[in-house]
Enzyme design. Structure first.
Site, mmCIF file in Angstrom:
data_model
loop_
_atom_site.group_PDB
_atom_site.id
_atom_site.type_symbol
_atom_site.label_atom_id
_atom_site.label_comp_id
_atom_site.label_asym_id
_atom_site.label_seq_id
_atom_site.Cartn_x
_atom_site.Cartn_y
_atom_site.Cartn_z
ATOM 1 N N ALA A 186 -0.637 -19.355 -61.334
ATOM 2 C CA ALA A 186 0.428 -18.741 -60.811
ATOM 3 C C ALA A 186 0.883 -17.478 -61.132
ATOM 4 O O ALA A 186 0.255 -17.068 -62.212
ATOM 5 C CB ALA A 186 1.797 -19.654 -61.324
ATOM 6 N N ASP A 187 1.646 -16.563 -60.423
ATOM 7 C CA ASP A 187 1.812 -15.314 -61.080
ATOM 8 C C ASP A 187 3.343 -14.799 -60.265
ATOM 9 O O ASP A 187 3.959 -15.318 -59.319
ATOM 10 C CB ASP A 187 0.754 -14.385 -60.080
ATOM 11 N N THR A 188 3.935 -13.971 -61.154
ATOM 12 C CA THR A 188 5.543 -14.100 -60.633
ATOM 13 C C THR A 188 5.690 -12.451 -60.875
ATOM 14 O O THR A 188 5.323 -11.637 -61.951
ATOM 15 C CB THR A 188 6.411 -14.734 -61.677
ATOM 16 N N ALA A 238 4.144 -16.794 -56.917
ATOM 17 C CA ALA A 238 3.153 -17.450 -56.165
ATOM 18 C C ALA A 238 2.466 -18.569 -56.809
ATOM 19 O O ALA A 238 2.326 -18.249 -58.096
ATOM 20 C CB ALA A 238 2.368 -16.267 -55.391
#
EC number: 3.6.1.9
Length: 243
Positions: free
Chosen positions: A94-96, A131
């Site tokens: 995940a990435d934020t 995401a």
């Protein structure tokens, strides 16, 4: 009234033979999965997160970064003879990012950079985009490979990519500079996108959230749970067996 800190019963379990690998160093992402009752292994490939391209939209960048992290983790597993070809391995990455006026705010370089970010966000709204990328064995390709090659088809087996994102809008209270400086002095903003953590001391900064709180924290758990359940990768614990 004293809180009861006894372990809670598990909510979900992994499907039989599945193995979950979380490609993240985020304590909160680990906590989300642990609170569901899921067992998982950790890997955090160094240098896997790409830099934004000029003019790249925040949502597109976040998806690309999550995908890059997932494939970097898959590469580490392959080096340990634990690739997606062995068992039903699921890699979750995940990435934020925080975005304001179309600009992506990453982790601050130093305290002054953190203060500049918080000053820019104070008294207004911004977007937080998280995401998720799931890599899992594509059993359909495996079956096709077996038919075409006449063997097990393992050479044709490639990971299936499932990528999605979610956006929440966060509104900051208009805080004066001394308050923002006090928060920066805690050093909590140092390793946080946008220079704040809504789940910790930085919660006071936020006036309201439009959208998912978990997306702001770093993992859109509603969409993730729905997808994993739809794919049969996790199961509700205690669900009555069908005859």
């Amino acid at each position: 009234m004293a809180e009861n800190h006894a372990p809670r019963p598990a909510l979900f379990s992994l499907a039989p033979d599945c193995r979950l690998v979380l490609a993240s160093a985020s304590p909160r992402r680990r906590q989300f999965l642990a609170e569901w009752g899921l067992s998982f292994e950790l890997t955090s490939p160094a240098g896997a997160e790409p830099s934004p391209c000029p003019g790249e939209l925040p949502d597109a960048y976040t998806r690309r970064a999550a995908l890059a992290k997932a494939h970097a983790a898959a590469g580490l597993l392959a080096g340990k003879a634990q690739s997606l070809l062995h068992g039903k391995n699921i890699i979750l990455a995940a990435d934020t990012v925080v975005a304001v006026d179309g600009d992506i705010l990453g982790k601050p370089r130093d305290r002054q950079d953190a203060l500049n970010m918080l000053t820019r966000l104070s008294g207004r709204g911004h977007e937080v985009i998280s995401a998720v990328c799931l890599l899992l064995p594509d059993t359909r390709q495996a079956a096709t490979g077996a038919t075409q090659t006449g063997n097990t088809g393992s050479a044709a087996l490639k990971p299936e990519e499932l990528v999605f994102s979610d956006t929440s809008r966060v509104f900051f209270h208009p805080w004066p500079e001394p308050v923002l400086r006090a928060y920066v002095a805690t050093d909590e903003p140092c390793d946080k996108a946008g220079a704040y953590a809504i789940q910790r001391q930085g919660a006071f900064l936020v006036d309201r959230v439009e959208g998912s709180w978990s997306t702001v924290v770093g993992l859109p758990v509603t969409q993730l749970a729905a997808l994993l359940l739809e794919r049969g990768l996790i199961l509700p614990v205690g669900e009555p067996e069908t005859e």
